[in-house]
Scaffold this motif. Structure first.
Motif, PDB file in Angstrom:
ATOM      1  N   GLU A 176      27.102  24.518  -1.085  1.00 54.11           N
ATOM      2  CA  GLU A 176      26.408  25.391  -2.025  1.00 54.11           C
ATOM      3  C   GLU A 176      25.074  24.792  -2.460  1.00 54.11           C
ATOM      4  O   GLU A 176      24.094  25.509  -2.660  1.00 54.11           O
ATOM      5  CB  GLU A 176      27.281  25.610  -3.254  1.00 54.11           C
ATOM      6  CG  GLU A 176      27.115  26.974  -3.856  1.00 54.11           C
ATOM      7  CD  GLU A 176      28.283  27.315  -4.786  1.00 54.11           C
ATOM      8  OE1 GLU A 176      28.022  27.533  -5.968  1.00 54.11           O
ATOM      9  OE2 GLU A 176      29.438  27.337  -4.306  1.00 54.11           O
ATOM     10  N   ASN A 177      25.040  23.477  -2.591  1.00 52.92           N
ATOM     11  CA  ASN A 177      23.825  22.805  -3.058  1.00 52.92           C
ATOM     12  C   ASN A 177      23.133  22.023  -1.972  1.00 52.92           C
ATOM     13  O   ASN A 177      22.433  21.053  -2.237  1.00 52.92           O
ATOM     14  CB  ASN A 177      24.194  21.847  -4.197  1.00 52.92           C
ATOM     15  CG  ASN A 177      24.798  22.594  -5.351  1.00 52.92           C
ATOM     16  OD1 ASN A 177      24.154  23.409  -5.980  1.00 52.92           O
ATOM     17  ND2 ASN A 177      26.076  22.348  -5.605  1.00 52.92           N
ATOM     18  N   LEU A 178      23.358  22.448  -0.742  1.00 56.45           N
ATOM     19  CA  LEU A 178      22.928  21.644   0.408  1.00 56.45           C
ATOM     20  C   LEU A 178      21.461  21.233   0.357  1.00 56.45           C
ATOM     21  O   LEU A 178      21.111  20.098   0.700  1.00 56.45           O
ATOM     22  CB  LEU A 178      23.231  22.395   1.710  1.00 56.45           C
ATOM     23  CG  LEU A 178      23.200  21.574   2.998  1.00 56.45           C
ATOM     24  CD1 LEU A 178      24.114  20.358   2.910  1.00 56.45           C
ATOM     25  CD2 LEU A 178      23.597  22.433   4.187  1.00 56.45           C
ATOM     26  N   GLU A 179      20.611  22.146  -0.083  1.00 49.28           N
ATOM     27  CA  GLU A 179      19.171  21.828  -0.084  1.00 49.28           C
ATOM     28  C   GLU A 179      18.857  20.623  -0.952  1.00 49.28           C
ATOM     29  O   GLU A 179      17.805  20.020  -0.807  1.00 49.28           O
ATOM     30  CB  GLU A 179      18.312  22.967  -0.626  1.00 49.28           C
ATOM     31  CG  GLU A 179      18.482  24.304   0.020  1.00 49.28           C
ATOM     32  CD  GLU A 179      19.545  25.118  -0.682  1.00 49.28           C
ATOM     33  OE1 GLU A 179      20.697  24.645  -0.737  1.00 49.28           O
ATOM     34  OE2 GLU A 179      19.247  26.212  -1.174  1.00 49.28           O
ATOM     35  N   LYS A 180      19.760  20.306  -1.897  1.00 49.86           N
ATOM     36  CA  LYS A 180      19.430  19.217  -2.830  1.00 49.86           C
ATOM     37  C   LYS A 180      20.171  17.918  -2.490  1.00 49.86           C
ATOM     38  O   LYS A 180      19.977  16.911  -3.133  1.00 49.86           O
ATOM     39  CB  LYS A 180      19.768  19.639  -4.263  1.00 49.86           C
ATOM     40  CG  LYS A 180      19.097  20.943  -4.660  1.00 49.86           C
ATOM     41  CD  LYS A 180      19.298  21.264  -6.126  1.00 49.86           C
ATOM     42  CE  LYS A 180      18.980  22.720  -6.420  1.00 49.86           C
ATOM     43  NZ  LYS A 180      20.140  23.619  -6.223  1.00 49.86           N
ATOM     44  N   ILE A 181      21.021  17.983  -1.488  1.00 53.39           N
ATOM     45  CA  ILE A 181      21.796  16.783  -1.146  1.00 53.39           C
ATOM     46  C   ILE A 181      20.909  15.780  -0.420  1.00 53.39           C
ATOM     47  O   ILE A 181      20.268  16.116   0.566  1.00 53.39           O
ATOM     48  CB  ILE A 181      22.995  17.166  -0.237  1.00 53.39           C
ATOM     49  CG1 ILE A 181      23.862  18.225  -0.893  1.00 53.39           C
ATOM     50  CG2 ILE A 181      23.819  15.948   0.142  1.00 53.39           C
ATOM     51  CD1 ILE A 181      24.684  17.729  -2.045  1.00 53.39           C
ATOM     52  N   PRO A 182      20.852  14.546  -0.898  1.00 52.88           N
ATOM     53  CA  PRO A 182      19.957  13.571  -0.259  1.00 52.88           C
ATOM     54  C   PRO A 182      20.474  13.038   1.087  1.00 52.88           C
ATOM     55  O   PRO A 182      19.687  12.690   1.953  1.00 52.88           O
ATOM     56  CB  PRO A 182      19.866  12.424  -1.270  1.00 52.88           C
ATOM     57  CG  PRO A 182      21.009  12.621  -2.207  1.00 52.88           C
ATOM     58  CD  PRO A 182      21.475  14.029  -2.133  1.00 52.88           C
ATOM     59  N   ASP A 183      21.804  12.992   1.242  1.00 53.58           N
ATOM     60  CA  ASP A 183      22.360  12.407   2.468  1.00 53.58           C
ATOM     61  C   ASP A 183      23.470  13.324   2.979  1.00 53.58           C
ATOM     62  O   ASP A 183      24.552  13.371   2.395  1.00 53.58           O
ATOM     63  CB  ASP A 183      22.903  11.005   2.143  1.00 53.58           C
ATOM     64  CG  ASP A 183      23.693  10.385   3.283  1.00 53.58           C
ATOM     65  OD1 ASP A 183      24.192   9.260   3.103  1.00 53.58           O
ATOM     66  OD2 ASP A 183      23.805  11.017   4.360  1.00 53.58           O
ATOM     67  N   CYS A 184      23.190  14.048   4.051  1.00 51.84           N
ATOM     68  CA  CYS A 184      24.158  15.053   4.511  1.00 51.84           C
ATOM     69  C   CYS A 184      25.346  14.431   5.221  1.00 51.84           C
ATOM     70  O   CYS A 184      26.346  15.109   5.458  1.00 51.84           O
ATOM     71  CB  CYS A 184      23.482  16.063   5.439  1.00 51.84           C
ATOM     72  SG  CYS A 184      23.011  15.362   7.014  1.00 51.84           S
ATOM     73  N   SER A 185      25.254  13.143   5.566  1.00 48.53           N
ATOM     74  CA  SER A 185      26.368  12.561   6.320  1.00 48.53           C
ATOM     75  C   SER A 185      27.612  12.396   5.448  1.00 48.53           C
ATOM     76  O   SER A 185      28.697  12.124   5.954  1.00 48.53           O
ATOM     77  CB  SER A 185      25.966  11.221   6.941  1.00 48.53           C
ATOM     78  OG  SER A 185      25.789  10.247   5.936  1.00 48.53           O
TER      79      SER A 185
END
Lengths: 477, 475
Positions: free
Chosen positions: A444-453
């Motif tokens: 839901e907040n993917l655009e704000k996540i600093p590290d997608c791993s």
């Protein structure tokens, strides 16, 4: 100025598209696709085919570090992680479907996540979102190069054709390849494209997605090392054109850094399945449920085993016309089976394909009463098909119902609530509820996540393996 | 004597087996792969298939595998002392090496059969424990199964008889051949063998457009490794379409790769007195220089003109002497390149090979190196070339010819024609020529004693109790 080739325009687009080009609509839709894909993937880790390919991949243990979904402490080189996770996504035919027909996400997301975990500088959620959309966009554009692609496939399974190209484009994007390298990635991937339809409805079908994911990733890695292919791969009939009888490639629009980009996903939404079977089954199930409701409304005590004859009016498509399926894979590709399941139970679910449910006497008897018709006006196209069911009861009365657009189709998308519910139902077969909730939040907040791993770690939060055990696994790796 | 002893034993065994139930084409293939025995190998087939074992080396794919996948101590990479990779990656890298310079064997109908099969078999052999290595004859048999399957599949389509336009044949039949060979070496049962083929079908097919590029060698590398993977997956129980080779209307199987497809079942090895391997009837072409097969006709034709010109008082060839060069060759777009820009393109250029042979009297490995490719005299000659496609010159390796007609400024015309180049299956390389080619190639990378050891190991292959003598010198 020399006109760029189609291939060059793709290479340029893949390389130059940036986060500013992502529109709200595209972001929203692609996040729904990601969530759905992760959920079906998790559920798929319980399938036998997943087990086979995992054993296979484990032959090649190494120091590489990409998570195998649903298996705490199990890591594989990204190539194999992409492979097994891709297989999981398509293992039950539960993943998303697009128009023109393909399963776009399963070819792309597993490759991206596997790759992300091994990069020294971890990509952000926004970078993941962008790369994911590049992978979808390339697939959507390529599918539009052929009219043949608009119909239910007969020859090559589309994920094996465009999926590997999408994976190459997406991973090229995440790796930051130049336009020339992005072109090379697609050219190399093209030599890995194509698998025949005959393996659909078999245990090997899920490998089509797994292979698309891993071989697209490999193509990007080879391109990064400098390998080249044909620079006109998308332009030539002897290039990507070999997979189609009518092939008319088009240039991608020029990408300017601050300009607007029109994504295919913007104009054409995705279908999300409500139960794990071929998309065509969803029309049949919805129509069957309608008929069942009619029958039971008229007579709440009606005995469905008293049905004398069922006429199914569906498009003509050989590989989903199976009167008496033997395996779960065949059942997922059987108009007849899904019709009877829905008639008997009022719904088709994950459990409908278990051996117990498949072998029910009542079901098998009903299957013998089904007759298929292929009306002229019912084309083999997910955009235009319908399903009509006519049920004739023992005493002669008939009931008819029709489904033009099932719930979950792109014309009638699943609500966000139902999408999240599908994800949680799937995910909770494998993950803790905390992890499942966590993934919902991350997406839901993917655009704000600093590290997608971090997604990779969440995908390993198994509900039957305690915290202590989990730390043991990760330390030993 | 070895062969005849085996034959009588297996004949008795076969008599005990019942005939199979209702057969599909696919299951007939599965049964063949499992059922065929060393005793079915005729001396001629043995001799021909041993000639097909060759080696070469290459770089980029190896680098890729080493960077991307930490090494697993299992299978060796040709000519890289001590370098080991996982079996499928070793098969990949070695397969790329084999086709890296387009120097490997070619069959009719057209494909490069050995490069798809041998690397995978060697990788499996490396994988097996020291005291369970296959016998030489097992390796030879598995190799021939891989070749045979390819030949059979190619005969399912008339389209396959001509120089390909759509899918590069090694990626279509090569993967299947590798799967079959590996299934045989791994002793899979008939159903597993059929499944291996079906799984491989989903890994087959690459477009012609990548021929004449740096990616082409990967076609063979991938065929080898993916066929091996298919066999390994089948051995773990993975199932796929039981009708993959059969023609099912409305659902394409292996037929997806052809416009016309008419499959035939393979006779079961028990049913026939002696299974007739295709290699018996149809020999192999070996290349004398590393370029597309079509180049060999043109080179031989041009070489005769060169010789005639050298007989002139002037005894040299200078572009200024030449007014016009006419090539009469079959129509095939991907080998018609007036001005090739890379070594890969040069290997796929009628014009380049004709001019090189005109200048030098022959085409060699060195002809494709940068200095040779960029020679000004060569470029000058290239600019004088015209190409014609006579009606009677089909794009078919069994029937094509090449004519080179050079018109000098003086007005004299010299013509050379080649119907069958030396190395073609109609005019096979002598044992001596073949071994010389092998020594030149292998000697570029291996020490002389290893080269000798390899020659000997292949010579004695069917008598080796353990194929280690073949594996060790390659490392």
């Amino acid at each position: 100025m020399l006109r760029k080739s189609v291939t060059e325009s793709f290479g340029a687009a893949v390389s130059s598209l940036n986060a500013a080009h992502l529109t709200d609509g595209v972001i929203r839709r692609s996040k729904r696709m990601m969530l759905d894909t992760l959920g079906v993937g998790l559920l798929g880790t319980s399938s036998p085919v997943f087990n086979v390919v995992l054993q296979h991949g484990k032959m090649y243990q190494s120091k590489e570090n990409s998570s195998v979904w649903g298996r705490p402490g199990t890591f594989l080189p990204p190539y194999y992680a992409a492979f097994v996770n891709g297989v999981a996504v398509h293992s039950m035919d539960f993943d998303d479907t697009w128009h023109p027909a393909t399963h776009p996400s399963g070819a792309v997301l597993p490759a991206l996540l596997a790759l992300a975990e091994t990069l020294h500088s971890k990509p952000s959620g926004l970078e993941l979102l962008l790369a994911f959309n590049v992978g979808l966009e390339v697939q959507g554009r390529l599918l539009r190069f052929s009219k043949q692609a608009h119909n239910i496939p007969k020859r090559f399974h589309p994920p094996a054709v465009v999926g590997v190209m999408g994976s190459a484009a997406a991973t090229a994007k995440l790796l930051g390849l130049s336009p020339a390298q992005s072109m090379a990635a697609m050219a190399i991937a093209c030599s890995s494209a194509g698998a025949p339809m005959a393996n659909a409805a078999t245990q090997t079908k899920p490998l089509h997605l797994g292979n698309a994911a891993r071989r697209g990733l490999e193509a990007s890695q080879l391109a990064l090392l400098g390998l080249e292919g044909n620079k006109q791969i998308l332009d030539l009939e002897s290039g990507f054109g070999v997979f189609y009888q009518d092939y008319i490639p088009q240039h991608l629009a020029e990408v300017t850094p601050n300009g607007h980009y029109r994504w295919v996903l913007e104009d054409q939404d995705i279908a999300i399945k409500r139960f794990p079977a071929h998309l065509g089954m969803h029309w049949v199930a919805d129509a069957a449920v309608k008929v069942r409701t009619q029958i039971l409304t008229e007579d709440p005590n009606a005995d469905l085993r008293q049905i004398k004859r069922i006429t199914l009016r569906v498009p003509s498509s050989r590989y989903i016309d199976r009167p008496i399926p033997d395996t779960e894979h065949q059942a997922r590709h059987s108009f007849q089976f899904n019709c009877c399941s829905a008639l008997l139970d009022g719904e088709v679910t994950v459990d409908s394909f278990s051996s117990k449910m498949m072998n029910r006497k009542s079901l098998r008897e009903l299957l013998h009463k089904v007759h298929l018709e292929n009306p002229e006006d019912n084309p083999a196209s997910f955009e235009k098909m319908y399903c009509e069911i006519m049920v004739e009861m023992a005493r002669g009365e008939t009931h008819t119902a029709r489904c033009n657009t099932f719930y979950g189709h792109w014309r009638k998308p699943l609500s966000q609530e139902h999408l999240v519910r599908k994800f949680k139902t799937n995910a909770s077969t494998v993950l803790t509820s905390g992890a499942a909730d966590g993934i919902v939040q991350i997406i839901e907040n993917l655009e704000k996540i600093p590290d997608c791993s971090v997604l990779g770690s969440y995908m390993q939060f198994h509900k039957h393996v305690t915290q202590r055990e989990q730390s043991y696994y990760s330390a030993s790796v | 004597t070895l062969t005849s002893t085996l034959t009588s034993t297996t004949r008795r065994q076969h008599a005990l087996q019942r005939t199979a139930p209702e057969e599909t084409v696919t299951s007939s293939f599965g049964r063949f792969i499992q059922g065929v025995q060393p005793s079915h190998l005729s001396p001629k087939v043995i001799q021909r298939s041993k000639r097909m074992v060759t080696t070469e080396v290459f770089d980029l794919a190896l680098q890729h595998c080493q960077h991307m996948y930490a090494p697993d101590d299992i299978s060796f990479v040709y000519g890289r002392n001590g370098t080991k990779l996982s079996p499928t990656l070793a098969a990949f890298v070695n397969g790329v090496a084999v086709h890296s310079m387009d120097f490997d064997d070619t069959w009719h109908p057209a494909t490069h059969p050995s490069g798809a099969v041998l690397p995978a078999l060697l990788a499996i052999s490396d994988m097996l424990p020291k005291n369970s290595k296959p016998r030489g004859v097992d390796l030879l048999l598995a190799f021939n199964v891989g070749i045979e399957i390819q030949g059979r599949l190619l005969r399912f389509s008339n389209e396959a008889r001509n120089i390909p336009k759509r899918f590069h044949p090694p990626t279509v039949v090569g993967t299947m051949g590798s799967a079959a060979a590996c299934a045989r070496l791994l002793s899979l049962d008939p159903t597993q063998c059929s499944n291996a083929l079906a799984i491989a079908a989903s890994l087959s097919g690459a477009p012609m457009a990548n021929a004449a590029t740096q990616s082409k060698p990967l076609h063979i590398g991938n065929a080898s490794r993916l066929g091996l993977e298919a066999a390994l997956l089948a051995s773990r129980g993975l199932e796929a379409s039981p009708l993959i080779l059969d023609a099912v209307p409305g659902v394409a199987g292996f037929s997806a790769f052809y416009e016309d497809y008419a499959p035939q079942p393979l006779p079961s090895p028990e049913e026939v007195e002696m299974h007739s391997f295709l290699l018996e009837e149809q020999d192999m072409a070996f290349k004398r220089f590393p370029a597309h097969l079509g180049m060999h006709w043109v080179a031989d034709a041009a070489a005769t003109v060169h010789k005639a010109l050298m007989d002139l008082p002037i005894r040299s060839i200078s572009p200024n002497m030449v007014q016009d060069i006419l090539l009469r060759v079959p129509h095939s777009k991907y080998i018609n390149r007036p001005y090739p820009e890379s070594e890969h393109q040069a290997r796929h250029s009628f014009q380049f090979n004709a001019c090189t042979a005109l200048l030098d009297g022959e085409v060699t490995v060195q002809s494709f190196q940068n200095e040779a490719v960029l020679r000004p005299e060569l470029y000058e000659l290239l600019s004088r070339v015209r190409v014609e496609h006579p009606q009677d010159n089909p794009a078919n390796f069994n029937r094509m010819y090449a004519e080179v007609e050079v018109t000098l400024v003086s007005g004299d015309v010299f013509r050379g024609r080649c119907d069958t180049f030396y190395g073609h299956w109609r005019n096979p390389l002598s044992e001596e020529s073949l071994k010389k080619k092998f020594r030149n190639n292998a000697g570029a990378v291996l020490t002389p004693d290893r080269v000798d050891a390899l020659v000997q190991a292949v010579d004695e292959l069917e008598y080796l109790d353990d194929c280690t003598p073949l594996l060790t010198p390659l490392q």
